[in-house]
Design a protein around this motif. Structure first.
Motif, PDB file in Angstrom:
ATOM      1  N   TYR A  87      -3.160   2.863  -0.203  1.00  0.00           N
ATOM      2  CA  TYR A  87      -3.298   1.420  -0.408  1.00  0.00           C
ATOM      3  C   TYR A  87      -4.772   1.075  -0.262  1.00  0.00           C
ATOM      4  CZ  TYR A  87       1.747   1.538   0.161  1.00  0.00           C
ATOM      5  OH  TYR A  87       3.078   1.825   0.009  1.00  0.00           O
ATOM      6  N   LEU A  88      -5.387   0.832  -1.448  1.00  0.00           N
ATOM      7  CA  LEU A  88      -6.822   0.590  -1.484  1.00  0.00           C
ATOM      8  C   LEU A  88      -7.114  -0.911  -1.413  1.00  0.00           C
ATOM      9  CD1 LEU A  88      -7.768   3.180  -4.250  1.00  0.00           C
ATOM     10  CD2 LEU A  88      -7.866   3.451  -1.754  1.00  0.00           C
ATOM     11  N   CYS A 101       6.121  -6.664   1.900  1.00  0.00           N
ATOM     12  CA  CYS A 101       6.873  -5.718   2.724  1.00  0.00           C
ATOM     13  C   CYS A 101       6.489  -4.266   2.389  1.00  0.00           C
ATOM     14  CB  CYS A 101       8.385  -5.907   2.522  1.00  0.00           C
ATOM     15  SG  CYS A 101       8.975  -7.511   3.154  1.00  0.00           S
ATOM     16  N   GLU A 102       5.278  -4.094   1.869  1.00  0.00           N
ATOM     17  CA  GLU A 102       4.792  -2.753   1.555  1.00  0.00           C
ATOM     18  C   GLU A 102       3.289  -2.716   1.795  1.00  0.00           C
ATOM     19  OE1 GLU A 102       4.164   0.263  -2.254  1.00  0.00           O
ATOM     20  OE2 GLU A 102       5.355  -1.558  -2.465  1.00  0.00           O
ATOM     21  N   GLY A 103       2.764  -1.575   2.290  1.00  0.00           N
ATOM     22  CA  GLY A 103       1.342  -1.443   2.448  1.00  0.00           C
ATOM     23  C   GLY A 103       0.956  -0.619   3.644  1.00  0.00           C
ATOM     24  N   ARG A 104      -0.358  -0.590   3.898  1.00  0.00           N
ATOM     25  CA  ARG A 104      -0.883   0.136   5.046  1.00  0.00           C
ATOM     26  C   ARG A 104      -0.518  -0.652   6.309  1.00  0.00           C
ATOM     27  NH1 ARG A 104      -6.020   0.413   3.720  1.00  0.00           N
ATOM     28  NH2 ARG A 104      -6.705  -1.420   4.919  1.00  0.00           N
ATOM     29  N   ASP A 107      -3.926   7.255   8.194  1.00  0.00           N
ATOM     30  CA  ASP A 107      -3.275   5.964   8.411  1.00  0.00           C
ATOM     31  C   ASP A 107      -1.859   5.983   7.859  1.00  0.00           C
ATOM     32  OD1 ASP A 107      -5.440   4.897   9.674  1.00  0.00           O
ATOM     33  OD2 ASP A 107      -6.255   3.887   7.894  1.00  0.00           O
ATOM     34  N   ALA A 108      -0.957   5.320   8.619  1.00  0.00           N
ATOM     35  CA  ALA A 108       0.451   5.259   8.218  1.00  0.00           C
ATOM     36  C   ALA A 108       0.685   4.100   7.276  1.00  0.00           C
ATOM     37  CB  ALA A 108       1.338   5.128   9.451  1.00  0.00           C
ATOM     38  N   GLY A 109       1.697   4.263   6.398  1.00  0.00           N
ATOM     39  CA  GLY A 109       2.134   3.205   5.505  1.00  0.00           C
ATOM     40  C   GLY A 109       3.614   2.969   5.662  1.00  0.00           C
ATOM     41  N   ALA A 110       4.116   1.905   5.073  1.00  0.00           N
ATOM     42  CA  ALA A 110       5.540   1.581   5.174  1.00  0.00           C
ATOM     43  C   ALA A 110       5.959   0.816   3.943  1.00  0.00           C
ATOM     44  CB  ALA A 110       5.828   0.763   6.430  1.00  0.00           C
TER      45      ALA A 110
END
Length: 528
Positions: free
Chosen positions: A449-450, A403-406, A489-492
């Protein structure tokens, strides 16, 4: 006194006197009983009484008696009188003669005439014979008995004056006559002979048909060939043939214009051309050729679906295919979802039929199909289709948990990123809801986030204008300018709490992703 006695003693014999009288009817009818009575002034003095007809002695009695004609005939007509020897005194006898009586015997009825309704009938017609005569009015109550004959054979005897032959045939041709007689057969007269010639109608208009009607025969069933003629009388011989082999299938003979030949257990080898013939002795006639096609009844059809292992997602198009490879066309296929009829497809030239469904979750369940081609119907085995919600078309890549990342979205089979222009917590809230995660927490930059997104990976969403209530990011209004790079790029970040309602309605979907785990990188959590 002595002189008178001598005169009486020596008087000539046979002289008519009033001492002897005759009593008899003046006329009678044939068959009557006629009584002739002769009596004297003193019957006790009669020694012998003689009756005469037309001067011929017909009977002698030794006392006063009567003469009876028990069955009067025409020949009994004539003059009658009688003579007697009576005792004069002692041993002296004298002859007395009565007056003459006349008897006329009338004919009771004339010889009958035979009346025929048709002297040249056609075979199969009804013919009535009538024996006609008449009785005098005085004897109109006399009952007559009638007999009908053909040659020397009695056809009917009884009180009826007519005889009906419901159907007359060629062999019934011949001479006919009748006889009328009284009940005791005392008077009997015969008619003259009448000749009846029966004509035969040649057969014509032979027709070959089948039962059931039509040019179809069903494998495993019985087929009846019916041969009939429009005209034709008498004994007719019906024959059935297979045209290509000239094989004789059977023959029937009788007085009928229609005959049947049954062929049990029809199979494919019975397909072909057939005809029949009819002959009643006046020339053979042949029917037109009838082509028979053997129709194979449907067997159990096979139902298949286009969904692999009968697993599908809502929104997919599903093809249901029903097929009976051997059934003869046309075949009508019916499709069912449980007990609900979806529709039918007619296949006029054989083969399979398809039915297309746009799937929803409600389409989960049992499916079957049915085939029929005019003889019977057969149902397929049931298949069970499992329709799931479609997998999310969004994912969070390379975060610490799923539930986390690019933020990445899928379009037409490719995954791309989302620009962070205008990206806020309302947008993240929609992403978290779509992924089945908990509440939205942060809006980090996706580049942290790589590994970073590949240069050739597209940016699919420039600006997402979500109000936070949408169920999916794709439902949000968007601005399509596309001037972002992957550095934007968006993340959440969402809570990892999974609501129970989501667990009940979705099953985990493991995506077949080639990059589900980056080489030597952090763990990747694929979408549900």
């Amino acid at each position: 006194m002595l002189l008178r006695l001598l005169l009486l003693l020596f008087a000539p014999t046979g002289i008519q006197s009033d001492w002897l009288s005759i009593d008899m009817p003046r006329y009678a009818y044939e068959g009557d009983e006629v009584v002739v009575r002769c009596s004297g002034e003193d019957n006790g003095k009669i020694r012998k009484l003689m009756y005469y007809k037309d001067q011929h002695l017909i009977a002698t009695y030794h006392d006063a008696s009567r003469h009876t004609i028990s069955n009067a005939k025409i020949s009994d007509s004539g003059s009658y009188y009688c003579k007697t020897e009576r005792k004069k005194f002692w041993f002296i006898y004298v002859t007395e003669e009565s007056s003459t009586g006349w008897l006329t015997v009338h004919e009771l009825f004339p010889a009958p005439s035979l009346r025929v309704s048709s002297s040249q009938p056609t075979e199969g017609m009804s013919v009535t014979l009538s024996c006609d005569t008449r009785l005098p009015s005085e004897r109109s109550n006399t009952e007559l008995h009638y007999s009908f004959f053909r040659g020397g054979h009695t056809l009917q005897s009884g009180w009826r004056s007519s005889f009906q032959m419901s159907a007359i045939w060629k062999e019934d041709s011949g001479d006919y006559w009748c006889k009328a007689m009284t009940a005791l057969h005392t008077v009997s007269r015969s008619s003259s002979q009448s000749h009846i010639t029966v004509h035969r109608v040649p057969v014509s208009g032979a027709v070959l048909e089948t039962q059931p009607q039509g040019a179809w025969a069903f494998k495993g069933k019985t087929l009846v060939f019916v041969c009939s003629v429009v005209e034709g009388t008498g004994d007719t011989t019906f024959s059935w043939y297979r045209e290509n082999t000239k094989e004789s299938l059977g023959r029937k003979n009788g007085r009928f214009q229609r005959a049947e030949l049954e062929t049990p257990e029809i199979n494919e080898s019975h397909a072909g051309s057939y005809y029949c013939t009819a002959d009643n002795g006046y020339g053979l006639v042949r029917s037109a050729t009838l082509n028979i096609t053997v129709k194979i009844p449907v067997s159990q059809p096979v139902l298949t679906s286009s969904a692999p292992r009968n697993q599908a997602f809502a929104g997919d198009l599903l093809e249901l295919r029903c097929e009976d490879k051997r059934a003869s066309p046309p075949v009508l296929y019916w499709f069912y979802h449980g007990n609900v009829t979806l529709g039918n497809v007619s296949v006029p030239f054989g083969g399979a039929a398809s039915f297309i469904l746009s799937l929803t979750i409600e389409h989960s369940g049992n499916y079957s199909c049915e085939a029929e081609n005019g003889l019977r119907s057969q149902s397929s085995e049931t298949i069970t289709l499992n329709v799931k919600e479609p997998p999310p078309k969004i994912r969070l890549m390379y975060g610490a948990h799923r539930c986390e990342g690019r933020v990445e979205v899928e379009q037409e089979g490719r995954w791309g990123t989302v620009c962070d222009d205008g990206w806020d917590m309302k947008d993240v809230a929609v992403v978290c809801r779509e992924l089945g995660c908990g509440a939205a927490k942060h809006t980090p930059a996706g580049m942290i986030y790589l590994p970073e997104a590949e240069e050739d990976q597209p940016v699919f969403i420039q600006v997402a204008l979500c109000n936070g209530t949408e169920k999916a990011l794709a439902e949000c209004e968007q601005i399509e300018t596309f001037d972002c790079g992957h550095n934007e790029d968006a993340g959440a970040v969402c809570e990892t709490f999974l609501p129970s309602s989501y667990k009940d309605t979705r099953s985990r979907h493991v995506a077949d992703l080639s990059d589900s785990r980056a080489p030597d990188g952090p763990t990747v959590f694929p979408p549900l």
